[in-house]
Design a protein around this motif. Structure first.
Motif, PDB file in Angstrom:
ATOM      1  N   VAL A   6       0.791  -1.103  -0.077  1.00 40.46           N
ATOM      2  CA  VAL A   6      -0.005  -0.068   0.016  1.00 40.46           C
ATOM      3  C   VAL A   6       1.034   1.365   0.074  1.00 40.46           C
ATOM      4  CG1 VAL A   6      -1.860   1.266   1.309  1.00 40.46           C
ATOM      5  CG2 VAL A   6      -1.875  -1.183   1.227  1.00 40.46           C
ATOM      6  N   VAL A   7       1.879   1.228   0.776  1.00 40.49           N
ATOM      7  CA  VAL A   7       2.850   2.468   0.845  1.00 40.49           C
ATOM      8  C   VAL A   7       3.465   2.626  -0.425  1.00 40.49           C
ATOM      9  CG1 VAL A   7       4.972   3.237   2.000  1.00 40.49           C
ATOM     10  CG2 VAL A   7       3.317   2.144   3.455  1.00 40.49           C
ATOM     11  N   THR A   8       4.130   1.597  -1.069  1.00 40.64           N
ATOM     12  CA  THR A   8       4.754   1.944  -2.249  1.00 40.64           C
ATOM     13  C   THR A   8       3.836   2.190  -3.365  1.00 40.64           C
ATOM     14  OG1 THR A   8       6.510  -0.191  -1.723  1.00 40.64           O
ATOM     15  CG2 THR A   8       6.167   0.553  -4.052  1.00 40.64           C
ATOM     16  N   THR A   9       2.593   1.713  -3.545  1.00 40.81           N
ATOM     17  CA  THR A   9       1.533   2.305  -4.442  1.00 40.81           C
ATOM     18  C   THR A   9       1.340   3.786  -4.004  1.00 40.81           C
ATOM     19  OG1 THR A   9       0.447  -0.011  -4.398  1.00 40.81           O
ATOM     20  CG2 THR A   9      -0.870   1.764  -5.248  1.00 40.81           C
ATOM     21  N   THR A  10       1.052   4.183  -3.049  1.00 35.84           N
ATOM     22  CA  THR A  10       0.868   5.461  -2.867  1.00 35.84           C
ATOM     23  C   THR A  10       1.935   6.588  -3.257  1.00 35.84           C
ATOM     24  OG1 THR A  10       1.404   5.325  -0.391  1.00 35.84           O
ATOM     25  CG2 THR A  10      -0.860   4.903  -1.058  1.00 35.84           C
ATOM     26  N   ILE A  11       3.190   5.856  -2.989  1.00 34.39           N
ATOM     27  CA  ILE A  11       4.570   6.845  -3.560  1.00 34.39           C
ATOM     28  C   ILE A  11       4.294   7.018  -4.989  1.00 34.39           C
ATOM     29  CG2 ILE A  11       6.983   6.729  -3.663  1.00 34.39           C
ATOM     30  CD1 ILE A  11       7.014   5.136  -0.876  1.00 34.39           C
ATOM     31  N   ASN A  12       4.113   5.769  -5.631  1.00 33.86           N
ATOM     32  CA  ASN A  12       4.216   5.902  -7.153  1.00 33.86           C
ATOM     33  C   ASN A  12       3.039   6.779  -7.851  1.00 33.86           C
ATOM     34  OD1 ASN A  12       6.265   3.912  -8.643  1.00 33.86           O
ATOM     35  ND2 ASN A  12       5.436   2.949  -6.859  1.00 33.86           N
ATOM     36  N   LEU A  13       1.877   7.083  -6.946  1.00 33.89           N
ATOM     37  CA  LEU A  13       0.910   7.687  -7.430  1.00 33.89           C
ATOM     38  C   LEU A  13       1.226   9.232  -6.979  1.00 33.89           C
ATOM     39  CD1 LEU A  13      -2.330   5.552  -6.049  1.00 33.89           C
ATOM     40  CD2 LEU A  13      -1.506   5.858  -8.343  1.00 33.89           C
ATOM     41  N   SER A  14       2.023   9.549  -5.972  1.00 30.97           N
ATOM     42  CA  SER A  14       2.218  10.879  -5.590  1.00 30.97           C
ATOM     43  C   SER A  14       3.234  11.492  -6.611  1.00 30.97           C
ATOM     44  CB  SER A  14       2.839  10.802  -4.172  1.00 30.97           C
ATOM     45  OG  SER A  14       4.042  10.394  -4.244  1.00 30.97           O
ATOM     46  N   LEU A  15       4.032  10.826  -7.323  1.00 32.94           N
ATOM     47  CA  LEU A  15       5.246  11.245  -7.972  1.00 32.94           C
ATOM     48  C   LEU A  15       4.910  12.278  -8.942  1.00 32.94           C
ATOM     49  CD1 LEU A  15       7.416   7.977  -8.421  1.00 32.94           C
ATOM     50  CD2 LEU A  15       7.592   9.902  -6.898  1.00 32.94           C
ATOM     51  N   PRO A  16       3.603  12.581  -9.794  1.00 38.47           N
ATOM     52  CA  PRO A  16       3.658  13.477 -10.645  1.00 38.47           C
ATOM     53  C   PRO A  16       3.677  14.906 -10.302  1.00 38.47           C
ATOM     54  CG  PRO A  16       1.766  11.799 -11.053  1.00 38.47           C
ATOM     55  CD  PRO A  16       2.676  11.505  -9.880  1.00 38.47           C
ATOM     56  N   GLN A  17       3.227  14.908  -8.821  1.00 45.07           N
ATOM     57  CA  GLN A  17       3.260  16.254  -8.304  1.00 45.07           C
ATOM     58  C   GLN A  17       4.474  16.854  -8.118  1.00 45.07           C
ATOM     59  OE1 GLN A  17       1.370  16.454  -4.160  1.00 45.07           O
ATOM     60  NE2 GLN A  17       1.029  14.301  -4.752  1.00 45.07           N
ATOM     61  N   PHE A  18       5.770  15.732  -8.014  1.00 43.50           N
ATOM     62  CA  PHE A  18       7.000  16.061  -7.661  1.00 43.50           C
ATOM     63  C   PHE A  18       7.925  16.182  -8.980  1.00 43.50           C
ATOM     64  CE2 PHE A  18       5.514  13.827  -4.046  1.00 43.50           C
ATOM     65  CZ  PHE A  18       5.417  15.023  -3.019  1.00 43.50           C
ATOM     66  N   THR A  19       7.486  15.690 -10.084  1.00 42.46           N
ATOM     67  CA  THR A  19       8.245  15.405 -11.143  1.00 42.46           C
ATOM     68  C   THR A  19       8.005  16.484 -12.307  1.00 42.46           C
ATOM     69  OG1 THR A  19       7.072  13.695 -12.168  1.00 42.46           O
ATOM     70  CG2 THR A  19       8.824  12.857 -10.837  1.00 42.46           C
ATOM     71  N   ALA A  20       6.602  17.116 -12.196  1.00 41.51           N
ATOM     72  CA  ALA A  20       6.409  18.003 -13.068  1.00 41.51           C
ATOM     73  C   ALA A  20       7.328  18.944 -13.419  1.00 41.51           C
ATOM     74  CB  ALA A  20       4.964  18.538 -12.974  1.00 41.51           C
ATOM     75  N   GLY A  21       7.833  19.495 -14.457  1.00 37.73           N
ATOM     76  CA  GLY A  21       8.653  20.595 -15.068  1.00 37.73           C
ATOM     77  C   GLY A  21       9.997  20.284 -14.574  1.00 37.73           C
ATOM     78  N   HIS A  22      10.519  18.854 -14.055  1.00 37.62           N
ATOM     79  CA  HIS A  22      11.800  18.433 -14.137  1.00 37.62           C
ATOM     80  C   HIS A  22      12.208  17.670 -15.324  1.00 37.62           C
ATOM     81  CE1 HIS A  22      12.392  20.432 -10.308  1.00 37.62           C
ATOM     82  NE2 HIS A  22      11.122  20.115 -10.081  1.00 37.62           N
ATOM     83  N   GLY A  23      11.390  17.524 -16.407  1.00 37.80           N
ATOM     84  CA  GLY A  23      11.834  16.561 -17.566  1.00 37.80           C
ATOM     85  C   GLY A  23      11.396  15.282 -17.576  1.00 37.80           C
ATOM     86  N   ASN A  24      10.478  15.139 -16.466  1.00 35.58           N
ATOM     87  CA  ASN A  24       9.840  13.737 -16.187  1.00 35.58           C
ATOM     88  C   ASN A  24       8.528  13.654 -16.424  1.00 35.58           C
ATOM     89  OD1 ASN A  24      12.182  12.207 -15.238  1.00 35.58           O
ATOM     90  ND2 ASN A  24      11.894  13.793 -13.440  1.00 35.58           N
ATOM     91  N   GLU A  25       7.895  14.748 -17.228  1.00 39.02           N
ATOM     92  CA  GLU A  25       6.387  14.469 -17.884  1.00 39.02           C
ATOM     93  C   GLU A  25       6.359  13.311 -18.801  1.00 39.02           C
ATOM     94  OE1 GLU A  25       8.376  17.056 -17.929  1.00 39.02           O
ATOM     95  OE2 GLU A  25       7.386  18.695 -17.045  1.00 39.02           O
ATOM     96  N   GLY A  26       4.973  12.658 -18.684  1.00 37.05           N
ATOM     97  CA  GLY A  26       4.706  11.613 -19.542  1.00 37.05           C
ATOM     98  C   GLY A  26       5.400  10.182 -18.958  1.00 37.05           C
ATOM     99  N   ARG A  27       5.595  10.277 -17.724  1.00 33.29           N
ATOM    100  CA  ARG A  27       5.874   8.985 -17.145  1.00 33.29           C
ATOM    101  C   ARG A  27       5.077   8.301 -16.123  1.00 33.29           C
ATOM    102  NH1 ARG A  27      11.361   8.123 -17.968  1.00 33.29           N
ATOM    103  NH2 ARG A  27      10.766   6.253 -17.577  1.00 33.29           N
TER     104      ARG A  27
END
Length: 404
Positions: free
Chosen positions: A191-212
């Motif tokens: 459950v923890v790992t799943t929520t971490i993966n779901l949270s990543l878009p808000q941290f990666t936007a604008g850092h060249g990681n869009e579309g992942r």
């Protein structure tokens, strides 16, 4: 003067060597490239044969030995977590544990009865299972990052990603070696790992990681596939009273709203239409996945908690996961429908912020089609997450499409 022991990875991937960070040399892709979502994990330096033989023997030994809980504090079995921060981080583990025990834990709860489980029982388990400790410290660090301005948040994002990276390999080993002693920790970490993966878009936007976002989901899918063994052969082992053990899967008298019910029926009809051009097995896989998604939409209509959202990820067939990996259009469309369900958590859970919309936006780019039946499904997805159609106009209505 004794020679300083070398601790860096000499045969790491090219990305890690350029960034001058320690590589686990487990790829391609290595764990760092998975976590930081980097393409093209390559190894220019070939591991010598004698080291390769030693490493394989070590990995085989780890897989064949019982996956007994590893004390977080070391081999003394006391189970006291060290206070030392990550190298080059400066973020104290006590700060992160306090964050988890006072605020972050509640974002994982689906009912009042789970508060004791996530606030007290899971941290106690984490003292004996290193991957779970790293998982909850990662989640807490990312949670703190959402409360800070970007300049202050960066160190917490990096710390969260580093803890997440450290948790993945031992977590995979534990999944492959389920026992009555570790199944609770594995289940909680899933459950923890799943929520971490779901949270990543808000941290990666604008850092060249869009579309992942699809890659994030692949990581969650692959880890959760192993966890499904608990629910089949090890159900009696689970002592944690989480949603899979409670009332979540009991039938309730719930009905979908007409709009959602129509859209899901449209998706089922599209699957039937594609049956003639595909194989029978794939049609059955998609049918079951869609029907289960329909059930999760119904459960969510009763209570807007994350249980049905996460439950769908863990219940899908491995054949469907293969469809996502090979970019099957219908598999991606079904995943976009789940993205609509995920988007409804946006204002409810901090870790779901932007996740549903990011996933749907990414999938729509690869699913633009002129086919009217496909467009009906895509139009519903766009409308539900607040996007426009390809021409920048309002979306088409499903009402003008007949599939009865």
């Amino acid at each position: 003067m004794p020679r300083k022991v070398h601790t860096k990875s000499r045969y790491g991937c090219d990305h890690c060597r350029r960034r001058r960070v320690k590589c686990d040399e487990q790829g391609p892709p290595c764990t760092n490239c998975i976590v930081r979502q980097l393409d093209g994990c390559t190894y220019s330096r070939v591991l010598p044969a004698y080291l390769l033989k030693t490493r394989r023997a070590s990995q085989d030994s780890a897989k064949t030995s019982p996956a007994s809980p590893e004390p977080f504090g070391g081999s003394n079995g006391v189970g006291v977590a060290p206070r030392s921060p990550l190298p080059s981080s400066g973020v104290d583990e006590l700060e992160l544990m306090h964050q988890f025990a006072t605020e972050t834990y509640s974002s994982l709860c689906v009912s009042e009865s789970e508060k004791v489980t996530w606030q007290k029982l899971v941290p106690r388990l984490a003292l004996k299972h290193r991957y779970l400790m790293h998982g909850i410290l990662s989640l807490a660090s990312l949670h703190i990052a959402t409360t800070l301005d970007p300049s202050q948040a960066r160190v917490y994002v990096d710390t969260g990603l580093e803890y997440h990276s450290r948790s993945l390999q031992p977590f995979r080993v534990a999944i492959d070696n389920l026992t009555p002693e570790n199944c609770d920790a594995v289940f909680a970490e899933s459950v923890v790992t799943t929520t971490i993966n779901l949270s990543l878009p808000q941290f990666t936007a604008g850092h060249g990681n869009e579309g992942r976002m699809t890659e994030n989901m692949m990581t969650a899918f692959e880890l959760l596939q192993g966890v499904k063994k608990i629910l089949t052969i090890g159900q009696s082992w689970i002592r944690l009273e989480l949603f899979s053990k409670g009332d979540f899967w009991k039938d309730t008298s719930a009905e979908l709203d007409e709009d959602t019910d129509s859209a899901l029926n449209q998706l089922l009809f599209l699957n039937d239409q594609l049956k003639s051009s595909g194989n029978e097995m794939q049609h059955g896989i998609h049918r079951d996945v869609i029907n289960h998604l329909k059930h999760c939409f119904m459960k969510f209509s009763c209570s807007s908690d994350p249980a049905p959202v996460i439950a769908w990820l863990g219940a899908v067939d491995n054949g469907f996961v293969h469809g996502i990996r090979t970019r099957s259009p219908l598999s991606l469309l079904v995943l976009a429908y789940w993205g609509v369900l995920l988007a409804q958590l946006d204002g409810e859970r901090w870790w779901a912020r932007n996740a549903g919309k990011a996933l749907v936006t990414e999938i729509l780019v690869s699913l633009n089609t002129e086919d009217l039946l496909w467009e009906g499904c895509l139009a519903w997805v766009r409308r539900k997450v607040g996007l426009q159609d390809a021409q920048g106009n309002g979306v088409h209505s499903l009402e003008k499409l007949s599939y009865s």
